[in-house]
Design an enzyme around this catalytic site. Structure first.
Site, short mmCIF file in Angstrom:
data_model
loop_
_atom_site.label_atom_id
_atom_site.label_comp_id
_atom_site.label_asym_id
_atom_site.label_seq_id
_atom_site.Cartn_x
_atom_site.Cartn_y
_atom_site.Cartn_z
N ASP A 65 -17.72 -27.42 4.21
CA ASP A 65 -19.11 -27.04 4.79
C ASP A 65 -20.31 -26.95 3.36
OD1 ASP A 65 -18.39 -26.83 7.41
OD2 ASP A 65 -17.77 -24.63 6.88
N ASP A 108 -15.05 -28.75 -1.50
CA ASP A 108 -15.16 -27.97 -0.39
C ASP A 108 -15.62 -28.79 0.92
OD1 ASP A 108 -15.96 -25.51 0.76
OD2 ASP A 108 -18.11 -26.05 0.42
N ASP A 136 -20.68 -26.64 -3.40
CA ASP A 136 -21.93 -26.46 -3.34
C ASP A 136 -22.48 -25.06 -3.31
OD1 ASP A 136 -22.78 -25.11 -0.11
OD2 ASP A 136 -20.89 -25.98 -0.50
#
Length: 224
Positions: free
Chosen positions: A13, A11, A177
């Site tokens: 961001d 991922d 995240d």
């Protein structure tokens, strides 16, 4: 390379880049144009992860609750357009790579792993961010929010990587995240790392049940 993994997907961001300050700045600049109040960073953090459209939708819902002001469909599209403009102008003004990201990615590439980015961030912004931090050359594929018909938590981006590189899901390790990352990887049959420091709606990432939970990006090197 003897690892079961051939490709490692990430991922963007909240995983590679702390982009919250620039995202919050861009959201609030767009809200200001329609006379809506600015949202605090810690609140914008809880809106990140499902793409720009959802981010702005959550911002407008919050602003309406604060002011009682609702926008027309045309005005909502205007806010989305202006957010994209402001974010394009502020991609990396305040954003920073998380600790050990560049060093770890470089080490993984040197070991022979294929690296890929799979993000819900607007596709037009993905490569500029990677280039700004000097890590774009490390990735063999970059998928953004408009690259495929489906985005995370749908497993389609991970299936796409399987097809493009001729891999089984178990040969792909995904690192993210948020629960969207965990759901996408698990649904595709890919092992997944959950990082504790990102943007998971203020919910501990362990509650999404990734295969590994790490506090430090460099810990990835321990399992590959």
């Amino acid at each position: 390379m003897t690892s079961q993994f051939k490709l490692i997907g990430f991922d963007l961001d909240g995983t590679l880049v702390n982009s919250l300050p620039d995202l919050a700045l861009s959201v609030n600049s767009a809200l200001n144009e329609v006379d809506l109040p600015p949202a605090p960073e810690e609140l914008v953090l809880t809106w990140i992860g499902n793409g720009a459209g959802v981010l702005i939708g959550r911002a407008l819902e919050w602003a309406a609750a604060q002011t009682g002001k609702t926008l027309s469909a045309v005005e909502i599209e205007q806010v989305k357009t202006r957010f994209n403009f402001y974010y394009g102008e502020n991609l990396c003004n305040l954003s920073r790579l998380y600790p050990n990201v560049k060093e770890t990615l470089t080490a993984l590439k040197a070991r022979g792993f294929i690296l890929a980015v799979v993000t819900n961030k607007p596709t037009q912004h993905v490569l500029p961010v990677l280039k700004a931090f000097g890590i774009d050359h490390l990735f063999s594929e970059t998928l953004g929010g408009q690259s495929l018909p489906q985005i995370k938590p749908h497993p389609a981006p991970l299936y796409y990587l399987c097809g493009k590189f001729g891999l089984y899901p178990k040969q792909i390790l995904f690192v993210g995240d948020s629960r969207n990352d965990i759901i996408a990887a698990t649904s595709a049959g890919c092992p997944v790392v959950g990082l504790t420091y990102g943007y998971n709606y203020n919910i501990p990432i362990a509650e999404a049940h990734p295969d590994w939970v790490f506090d430090d990006f460099a810990q990835i090197l321990q399992i590959v």
